[in-house]
Design a protein around this motif. Structure first.
Motif, PDB file in Angstrom:
ATOM      1  N   GLU A  60       0.819  -1.216   0.000  1.00 23.63           N
ATOM      2  CA  GLU A  60       0.000   0.000   0.000  1.00 23.63           C
ATOM      3  C   GLU A  60       0.851   1.264   0.000  1.00 23.63           C
ATOM      4  O   GLU A  60       0.462   2.276  -0.580  1.00 23.63           O
ATOM      5  CB  GLU A  60      -0.957  -0.010   1.188  1.00 23.63           C
ATOM      6  CG  GLU A  60      -2.026  -1.093   1.113  1.00 23.63           C
ATOM      7  CD  GLU A  60      -2.911  -0.968  -0.121  1.00 23.63           C
ATOM      8  OE1 GLU A  60      -2.989   0.129  -0.714  1.00 23.63           O
ATOM      9  OE2 GLU A  60      -3.535  -1.979  -0.502  1.00 23.63           O
ATOM     10  N   MET A  61       2.004   1.214   0.632  1.00 26.25           N
ATOM     11  CA  MET A  61       2.888   2.383   0.590  1.00 26.25           C
ATOM     12  C   MET A  61       3.418   2.600  -0.823  1.00 26.25           C
ATOM     13  O   MET A  61       3.481   3.741  -1.305  1.00 26.25           O
ATOM     14  CB  MET A  61       4.047   2.212   1.573  1.00 26.25           C
ATOM     15  CG  MET A  61       3.634   2.219   3.044  1.00 26.25           C
ATOM     16  SD  MET A  61       2.762   3.713   3.537  1.00 26.25           S
ATOM     17  CE  MET A  61       4.067   4.933   3.380  1.00 26.25           C
ATOM     18  N   GLU A  62       3.799   1.536  -1.493  1.00 25.37           N
ATOM     19  CA  GLU A  62       4.267   1.662  -2.874  1.00 25.37           C
ATOM     20  C   GLU A  62       3.137   2.163  -3.771  1.00 25.37           C
ATOM     21  O   GLU A  62       3.348   3.008  -4.649  1.00 25.37           O
ATOM     22  CB  GLU A  62       4.794   0.315  -3.378  1.00 25.37           C
ATOM     23  CG  GLU A  62       5.999  -0.215  -2.620  1.00 25.37           C
ATOM     24  CD  GLU A  62       7.281   0.548  -2.898  1.00 25.37           C
ATOM     25  OE1 GLU A  62       7.368   1.208  -3.948  1.00 25.37           O
ATOM     26  OE2 GLU A  62       8.212   0.474  -2.059  1.00 25.37           O
ATOM     27  N   ALA A  63       1.918   1.647  -3.552  1.00 25.57           N
ATOM     28  CA  ALA A  63       0.780   2.080  -4.362  1.00 25.57           C
ATOM     29  C   ALA A  63       0.479   3.557  -4.149  1.00 25.57           C
ATOM     30  O   ALA A  63      -0.045   4.229  -5.054  1.00 25.57           O
ATOM     31  CB  ALA A  63      -0.452   1.237  -4.020  1.00 25.57           C
ATOM     32  N   ALA A  64       0.809   4.066  -2.964  1.00 25.65           N
ATOM     33  CA  ALA A  64       0.569   5.484  -2.652  1.00 25.65           C
ATOM     34  C   ALA A  64       1.707   6.376  -3.130  1.00 25.65           C
ATOM     35  O   ALA A  64       1.677   7.588  -2.907  1.00 25.65           O
ATOM     36  CB  ALA A  64       0.360   5.653  -1.154  1.00 25.65           C
ATOM     37  N   GLY A  65       2.734   5.787  -3.755  1.00 22.50           N
ATOM     38  CA  GLY A  65       3.813   6.589  -4.312  1.00 22.50           C
ATOM     39  C   GLY A  65       4.999   6.809  -3.404  1.00 22.50           C
ATOM     40  O   GLY A  65       5.850   7.655  -3.693  1.00 22.50           O
ATOM     41  N   ALA A  66       5.086   6.069  -2.299  1.00 26.80           N
ATOM     42  CA  ALA A  66       6.221   6.213  -1.384  1.00 26.80           C
ATOM     43  C   ALA A  66       7.344   5.266  -1.781  1.00 26.80           C
ATOM     44  O   ALA A  66       7.093   4.158  -2.272  1.00 26.80           O
ATOM     45  CB  ALA A  66       5.781   5.939   0.049  1.00 26.80           C
ATOM     46  N   ILE A 130       8.122  14.399  -2.667  1.00 30.38           N
ATOM     47  CA  ILE A 130       8.692  13.070  -2.507  1.00 30.38           C
ATOM     48  C   ILE A 130       8.304  12.532  -1.127  1.00 30.38           C
ATOM     49  O   ILE A 130       8.264  13.278  -0.142  1.00 30.38           O
ATOM     50  CB  ILE A 130      10.224  13.086  -2.683  1.00 30.38           C
ATOM     51  CG1 ILE A 130      10.781  11.658  -2.681  1.00 30.38           C
ATOM     52  CG2 ILE A 130      10.904  13.935  -1.609  1.00 30.38           C
ATOM     53  CD1 ILE A 130      12.238  11.576  -3.090  1.00 30.38           C
ATOM     54  N   THR A 131       7.969  11.233  -1.080  1.00 27.93           N
ATOM     55  CA  THR A 131       7.657  10.572   0.191  1.00 27.93           C
ATOM     56  C   THR A 131       8.545   9.345   0.332  1.00 27.93           C
ATOM     57  O   THR A 131       8.619   8.518  -0.583  1.00 27.93           O
ATOM     58  CB  THR A 131       6.174  10.148   0.254  1.00 27.93           C
ATOM     59  OG1 THR A 131       5.343  11.309   0.155  1.00 27.93           O
ATOM     60  CG2 THR A 131       5.872   9.434   1.570  1.00 27.93           C
ATOM     61  N   LEU A 132       9.236   9.254   1.446  1.00 27.40           N
ATOM     62  CA  LEU A 132      10.165   8.166   1.726  1.00 27.40           C
ATOM     63  C   LEU A 132       9.708   7.421   2.980  1.00 27.40           C
ATOM     64  O   LEU A 132       9.192   8.033   3.919  1.00 27.40           O
ATOM     65  CB  LEU A 132      11.575   8.713   1.936  1.00 27.40           C
ATOM     66  CG  LEU A 132      12.131   9.577   0.792  1.00 27.40           C
ATOM     67  CD1 LEU A 132      13.402  10.288   1.246  1.00 27.40           C
ATOM     68  CD2 LEU A 132      12.395   8.739  -0.449  1.00 27.40           C
ATOM     69  N   TYR A 133       9.897   6.107   2.987  1.00 34.42           N
ATOM     70  CA  TYR A 133       9.492   5.342   4.180  1.00 34.42           C
ATOM     71  C   TYR A 133      10.480   4.223   4.456  1.00 34.42           C
ATOM     72  O   TYR A 133      11.260   3.819   3.601  1.00 34.42           O
ATOM     73  CB  TYR A 133       8.073   4.785   4.003  1.00 34.42           C
ATOM     74  CG  TYR A 133       7.971   3.501   3.211  1.00 34.42           C
ATOM     75  CD1 TYR A 133       7.904   2.262   3.848  1.00 34.42           C
ATOM     76  CD2 TYR A 133       7.930   3.521   1.813  1.00 34.42           C
ATOM     77  CE1 TYR A 133       7.798   1.090   3.122  1.00 34.42           C
ATOM     78  CE2 TYR A 133       7.822   2.346   1.081  1.00 34.42           C
ATOM     79  CZ  TYR A 133       7.750   1.133   1.736  1.00 34.42           C
ATOM     80  OH  TYR A 133       7.649  -0.037   1.023  1.00 34.42           O
TER      81      TYR A 133
END
Length: 590
Positions: A60-66, A130-133
């Motif tokens: 879900e994080m990848e799908a949200a662009g993170a 940009i979003t990083l996790y």
């Protein structure tokens, strides 16, 4: 996987120090093992659950662009001093001294580290947003680790950070993470409530928490059953109740009463034979190191977050006894609002009282019949107390309820709190140097596991949601030494594995009662029992963990029938997630 080859040390007895259901059943089911206070080993079954949660989070994080990265757990304390959090985080920050007498911290969170990284790598608006996790172990010197993996000193966390060029970009990043969190918790199969929240030591000007209702939760959720308002106790506002009190006789002066040795509200009110709700207590705080006072009804509790906001302060601490006497001229226990010399804020409930009992600012003296607005000014009247059961909703006025909850996720709009403090800037399209605008988004991975057990268990053990169960199906051959029974079990195992089903076979030489009790304890959603008698009758027993009774399927077509049941359950869960997503989108559109 065969039970005999796995490490599944189930226990019959409840461990002596376990109280919360998740603590009890995760220990008894052989999913975790305590190493020390606040530190746990995840055994094979528990680790499988943890990894299934992580897989959902990553998707879900990848799908949200993170984009995922991994930052060090070892952090220079200089970064914490740059951000200004070295003091405010306090003793929770674990520190150690390494070679050359250098002091470093074990990361409890990574705002400082990510800001340091991005300030070196992001220089232009063209690199934004940009979003990083990351998903990483965190450390906090929790003074009271308890409830098993719910409150620990070492824990696994997903933390994400967005960097934006303007407020509009921040809102878009925030909304994307908010929706991703909803999808994560929907897919994990846990019930949750989204509440308005305080940012606490993280900082920021807007935040929401994702709470799982639970009687063992240490957080308090204040919720309106008539509208969608919900907030944690730190943040919860209180609607203004309709005035029901009669106007006081403004001509009767207040009365000075000797109250020898009576300092607490309870002692004073018992001595005066009046309800605590007719009294008020004056509390002194240091707001950004400056003394301030608040007046709260005697039976209410001050909300320090509201007090901090009332005075526009960044920090707030309770004043010690010496400071109180120095700034008021009176000792604690006898303070009152009349002629107070420091800034004073008054809670709305006190301002609405016709008369009140307060301290006289002198030892062993209190005042009866003090009238708010007549005997002391009502210049700063605001909501300063903790919301309680029965208070009016700030949006619709309906009666609110209070529940306990487990925080599993938290999202913040940080703004420029860290970027300004640490000099993280970028050049906009006009060439101007501007602080990066940040957001922060955290999920307690371990807490999802514990919350799932808190929300899903019965007297016999865990009831896992299908998506995060350690295995989806458990095959139980009752007589594994019987070739026909074992062959039927192995045939189903092979068919399930080829179909992509996680399956565990209990091949132990144990009595049926022992196998059934262990099956209920570990909570695998689907139990399939193969027995000599059943095969003679041409049937195989199927039981869902959530059902009271088992049902029989023809042995010849058991694999197809069971796979069809599993697929129907999966489709139902997916449809529910889609329905919730559509409902959220519709609500947002309104």
């Amino acid at each position: 996987m065969r039970w005999s080859k796995a490490l599944i040390p189930t226990q019959k007895e409840t461990p002596a120090d376990a109280v919360a259901p998740s603590h009890v059943f995760l220990l008894r089911a052989g999913m975790v093992r305590q190493l020390g206070a606040g530190a746990y080993t995840y055994l094979p079954l528990g680790f499988r659950v943890l990894n299934k949660v992580i897989k959902i989070i990553r998707e879900e994080m990848e799908a949200a662009g993170a984009s995922e990265l991994l930052m060090p757990a070892l952090q220079p304390v200089e970064l914490w001093k740059q951000s200004g959090r070295y003091e405010t985080f306090g003793e929770l920050l674990m520190q150690l001294t390494i070679s050359s007498n250098q002091t470093i911290a074990l990361g409890p969170t990574h705002e400082e580290v990510i800001t340091d990284l991005v300030r070196d790598l992001v220089k232009s608006y063209r690199q934004l947003p940009i979003t990083l996790y990351q998903i990483q172990t965190k450390f906090r010197d929790e003074p009271r680790p308890r409830f098993g993996i719910l409150r620990t000193r070492e824990f696994l966390m997903k933390d994400a950070y967005s960097f934006d060029a303007d407020v509009e970009q921040l809102s878009a990043s925030y909304d994307a993470m908010y929706e991703a969190y909803c999808r994560i918790f929907d897919r994990c199969g846990i019930p949750y409530v989204i509440v308005e929240a305080e940012s606490g030591p993280i900082g920021g000007d807007s935040s929401h928490e994702f709470m799982v209702p639970s009687s063992t939760g240490e957080d308090v959720v204040v919720q309106c059953p008539s509208c969608d308002y919900a907030a944690n106790r730190e943040r919860a506002e209180i609607g203004e109740a309709a005035a029901t009190l009669s106007l006081p006789d403004s001509t009767t002066p207040f009365e000075e009463v000797v109250t020898p040795g009576r300092r607490t509200i309870q002692e004073v009110c018992t001595f005066l034979k009046v309800p605590e709700s007719t009294s008020a207590k004056l509390l002194v705080f240091l707001a950004d190191d400056k003394p301030v006072a608040v007046l709260i009804r005697g039976d209410h509790e001050a909300n320090e977050a509201k007090v901090r906001r009332a005075f526009g302060a960044s920090t707030l601490v309770a004043a010690d006894a010496a400071t109180v006497e120095k700034v008021t001229g009176a000792p604690m226990g006898f303070l009152g609002p009349i002629a107070i010399k420091i800034p004073l804020a008054i809670d709305r409930s006190v301002a609405a009282m016709p008369h009140v009992v307060v301290g006289a600012n002198a030892v062993d003296l209190h005042l009866k019949g003090v009238v708010p607005g007549r005997d002391f000014p009502l210049d700063r009247v605001v909501d300063l107390r903790n919301a309680a059961e029965g208070d009016p909703c700030p949006r619709c006025g309906a009666t609110m309820i209070v529940k306990q909850g487990i925080e599993v996720g938290h999202v913040f709009k940080l703004g420029t709190k860290y970027s300004k403090a640490m000099g993280a800037t970028f050049l906009d399209d006009k060439g101007a140097e501007i602080p990066l605008i940040m957001g922060c988004y955290g999920i307690g991975v371990n807490r999802i596991v514990a919350a799932a057990v808190e929300a899903g268990h019965d007297d016999n053990g865990i009831v896992w949601p299908l998506p995060i169960a350690p295995y989806e199906a458990l095959i139980v051959p009752l007589q594994p030494q019987n070739p026909a029974v074992l062959e039927a079990a192995e045939s189903l195992e092979k068919q399930f594995t080829e179909a992509g089903i996680d399956v565990l076979m209990d091949d132990r030489e144990q009595r049926p009662g022992v196998k059934f009790k262990d099956a209920d304890l570990i909570g695998i959603p689907l139990r399939i029992v193969i027995s000599e008698r059943g095969l003679k009758e041409g049937t195989i027993e199927v039981k869902w963990r959530t059902d009271a009774a088992a049902h029989q399927v023809p042995a010849a077509t058991a694999g197809e029938a069971i796979l069809a049941e599993l697929e129907a359950i999966r489709k139902g869960l997916a449809a529910t997630c889609v329905e919730r997503r559509i409902a959220r989108a519709a609500a947002k559109g309104q």
